[in-house]
Structures are given as structure tokens and as C-alpha cells.
Design an enzyme around this catalytic site. Structure first.
Site, mmCIF file in Angstrom:
data_model
loop_
_atom_site.group_PDB
_atom_site.id
_atom_site.type_symbol
_atom_site.label_atom_id
_atom_site.label_comp_id
_atom_site.label_asym_id
_atom_site.label_seq_id
_atom_site.Cartn_x
_atom_site.Cartn_y
_atom_site.Cartn_z
ATOM 1 N N SER A 156 -9.196 1.314 3.533
ATOM 2 C CA SER A 156 -8.462 2.100 2.551
ATOM 3 C C SER A 156 -7.374 1.314 1.817
ATOM 4 O O SER A 156 -6.749 1.836 0.894
ATOM 5 C CB SER A 156 -7.819 3.313 3.233
ATOM 6 O OG SER A 156 -6.860 2.909 4.218
ATOM 7 N N SER B 217 -9.278 -0.915 7.643
ATOM 8 C CA SER B 217 -8.746 -0.769 6.291
ATOM 9 C C SER B 217 -8.065 -1.999 5.724
ATOM 10 O O SER B 217 -7.760 -2.040 4.534
ATOM 11 C CB SER B 217 -7.784 0.415 6.227
ATOM 12 O OG SER B 217 -8.494 1.623 6.385
ATOM 13 N N LYS C 246 0.845 -1.190 0.000
ATOM 14 C CA LYS C 246 0.000 0.000 0.000
ATOM 15 C C LYS C 246 0.884 1.246 0.000
ATOM 16 O O LYS C 246 1.970 1.253 0.602
ATOM 17 C CB LYS C 246 -0.880 -0.044 1.248
ATOM 18 C CG LYS C 246 -1.862 1.095 1.424
ATOM 19 C CD LYS C 246 -2.660 0.857 2.699
ATOM 20 C CE LYS C 246 -3.727 1.915 2.933
ATOM 21 N NZ LYS C 246 -4.526 1.620 4.142
#
Length: 389
Positions: free
Chosen positions: A108, A132, A31
Site C-alpha cells: 500500500s 506494503s 506515506k
């Protein structure tokens, strides 16, 4: 902008393995919150990316995986500054959900879940503050771990709210999840949990078909774990009411000065959340911190050393990209109430792709005592054989 997949092709990275080990020959992605020396960590926000210098260091988590034989093949998309759960980014688009075409991937850590579910990498790293890792794992039908708060090395990685931020990972295979844990988690001689309890309040937040499947899955226990019925942990609004203001206060402390100076353009939802965060007072944040501590003490005592809590990871499967806004807000609220249980108490939560509704996968979650991360992963690695007998 429609993305082909969850990779950041405008910011490619590639790092070869630096050693030989148990992850030899495997590929992974990260990420866009993890620092890599010489590159900018963009956190899903173009103005932030444009205003930041390249990182000076590489995340120790990445270095550990490279030393174990894994190859880093790319960065993945995230919601803006990680302050969302849907996986939709107004600037960069929405990574696809390979399990439910036309649905959100969850956020996320949207890109990391997407590329794992699409089998573009063997595993991927994400971060989890309010869900997330857990929510994208549930929506994309893969495994995802939110570790015990503070147990994984967080150096050289972007924060949103340090009281809740954790670094976790995704994989399609439970055994690989456990192998990664053996590399990233500290050694532990904690006792293996022996009792499993359903969380009554989380079942009440979830759709009926998901609940019935969950009860059928665990009603006879799990390998070495006895089913003990259900338990009340108290109104989940209490957990969310403690989580939300403290998260917001810390998010504004992290980004507020930059927001006021740069006046970045935010997408829907993110803009409103930062505006609300700017109004949280220090007194409100301290009250919320005390509430979190009280909840942490109570739930950790409830679990002791040998109890697992079980609940659906999310109340439903992933919503369509064009879902009605009222439905989106309803599911977001129910989801945050469920994810706040582990968030406020700092406990490990593992989402397993074992449930579904008529539209797609839903995760089955296990919450364990603090520090029982590897025990959760090892239990999950034994589940396929147990379930199929």
C-alpha cells in the site's frame, strides 16, 4: 482520476530540516499514515480524512530525520486504509510505476515507492503489514526495508494490524538505505550473518526466469556470506493461514466501529476484505496468534545468529493496470504467501533491485535474524562493488 505522480497535492506539507547531520541536503516524503501535528492523517480514504481531527503530534521518525538534516517535501498516496497490495485507490487514482509504465506500482506504500523511483525525492517512508514496502520496492525497482517488528518507533502513525505493522523506507541507493538505518535503527552489536540459504517454497511460487536469475546472483555467495544451498521452511500456506485471520481481526478492531457508523464507500477488494474481517471471531484470531508464535519460534531458531534466507520479493514483476482479474488474484495469492514468511515471524526483510523478468524489475530479498536490520543494510551497501567485479 489519473495522478501525475505519487504526491498528495491536495494535502501539501513541507518541513525544513531542524538540524545538521548525515542527511544534510536530502529530501524525503512520507506515506499518508504518518502524523504531522496540525494536519489530518487520511490513510487513503476520503471519509476517514473528513471525520478525523488534525494530529496533535508529529511522528518521532519524521522528527529524527529532520534533525539529521533531511527536508520533508510532501505526503504520498496509499491504498485505502493500507488494506491492499496493488497500489490502486478507487478515490484518488493510481500513482505511476516509473520502472514499468502502465503497470501497478504496488501497495500500500504506492506513492512513496513511486516518487523515489521517479527521483522526485532521495528517499521516502512507508509502512508494511503484509508486504506494503516490499512489494512496491520490487515492482518499482528500488530498495525497500521492512524492519524487525517493533524495532522502529511507531508512535503517532496509523495502524492496520499491530501484530504485523512496521515502518520502513525506500531509496534508489543502497548506501543511503544504510545511512538512514544508522539514524533510525537502535545500535546493535549482533554478529554479521555468514550463511545464505534459498527458500525452496518461495522459489516454487516464483516464475522460472526469476528463480534462475536469483540462483545465479547468489550462487557464489555475497560479501562475507557463504552460499549454503536451499532449505525448506514448510508450506507457505501455513504462514499465510496464520497471518490472514489475525491481520483481519485486528484491522476490524481498529476500523470496524468507524465503518459501521460512517458507512464509507470502499473500492473493489478493500470492501470485500473488511466484510470478511468483520466475521473473524476472537477464538479464530487467538488460534492464529498461537500459530504465528509457533512459526516465529521455529524460524528464528532455524536462522540462529548467522543465517540469511533469500527469496524473490515477488513472484513476478508488476502486472499491467488492466491485467486479467484471474491473473491478479493468482499473483496476489502467491505474493502474500511469500511475504507472510517475514510477517508472521517478525523478521527484517530487505528487497534489492537485482532481478527482472521480461516486463520489469523484481526484488531479491534477504531475511535476517531478528535485529539484524543494519547488518542487512550494510551488506547491501557492499553489493554493487562485489557484483560488478
Amino acid at each position: 482520476m489519473i495522478l501525475e505522480n505519487g504526491f498528495l497535492y491536495f494535502d501539501p506539507v513541507h518541513l525544513d530540516a531542524t538540524g545538521e547531520g548525515p542527511l544534510q541536503g536530502l529530501t524525503f516524503a512520507i506515506k499518508d499514515v504518518f502524523d504531522i501535528a496540525g494536519t489530518v492523517t487520511g490513510i487513503g480514504q476520503p471519509s476517514w480524512r473528513a471525520s478525523q481531527p488534525p494530529a496533535r503530534h508529529t511522528s518521532p521518525m519524521i522528527e529524527t530525520l529532520l534533525a539529521a538534516g533531511a527536508e520533508l517535501v510532501g505526503k504520498t498516496h496509499t491504498d485505502e486504509l493500507t488494506y491492499s497490495l496493488a497500489g490502486q485507490n478507487a478515490h484518488y487514482g493510481t500513482p505511476p510505476n516509473p520502472a514499468v509504465p502502465g503497470a501497478v506500482p504496488g501497495g500500500s506504500s504506492s506513492g512513496s515507492a513511486s516518487v523515489v523511483a521517479a527521483a522526485l525525492v532521495d528517499f521516502a517512508l512507508g509502512s508494511d503489514t503484509g508486504g506494503s514496502v516490499r512489494v512496491p520496492a520490487s515492482y518499482c525497482g528500488i530498495h525497500g526495508l521492512r524492519p524487525t517488528h517493533g524495532v522502529v518507533d511507531y508512535r503517532h502513525c496509523a495502524h492496520l494490524a499491530e501484530s504485523f505493522d512496521t515502518l520502513g523506507w525506500f531509496a534508489r541507493d543502497a548506501r543511503l538505505m544504510a545511512r538512514i538505518g544508522q539514524i533510525l535503527l537502535p545500535a546493535s552489536d549482533r554478529p554479521v550473518p555468514r550463511r545464505l540459504l534459498l527458500v525452496e517454497e518461495a522459489l516454487a511460487q516464483s516464475d522460472a526466469d526469476v528463480v534462475s536469475q536469483l540462483e545465479a546472483r547468489v550462487g557464489n555467495g555475497l560479501p562475507g556470506v557463504t552460499f549454503g544451498g536451499s532449505i525448506s521452511v514448510g508450506n507457505l500456506d501455513t504462514y499465510f493461514s496464520a497471518f490472514r485471520p489475525l491481520q483481519a481481526y485486528e484491522a476490524w478492531a481498529r476500523f470496524g466501529s468507524w465503518i459501521e457508523a460512517e458507512q464509507p464507500v470502499f473500492g473493489p477488494g478493500v470492501k470485500e476484505r473488511f466484510e470478511a474481517a468483520s466475521r473473524i471471531t476472537a477464538t479464530e484470531a487467538e488460534d492464529a496468534r498461537e500459530q504465528c508464535q509457533a512459526l516465529r519460534t521455529r524460524i528464528r531458531a532455524l536462522l540462529g545468529e548467522d543465517t540469511l534466507l533469500c527469496l524473490p520479493t515477488t513472484p513476478t514483476s508488476a502486472l499491467p493496470l488492466q491485467a486479467d482479474q484471474a491473473r491478479v488474484e493468482d499473483i496476489r495469492g502467491r505474493t502474500l504467501r511469500m511475504t507472510a514468511l517475514a510477517g508472521t515471524t517478525g523478521l527484517p526483510q530487505l528487497s534489492l533491485p537485482l532481478l527482472h523478468d521480461r516486463d520489469g524489475p523484481v526484488g531479491l530479498s534477504l531475511i535476517g535474524p531478528a535485529g539484524s536490520d543494519q547488518q542487512l543494510l550494510d551488506l547491501a551497501a557492499r553489493l554493487p562493488e562485489f557484483i560488478n567485479t
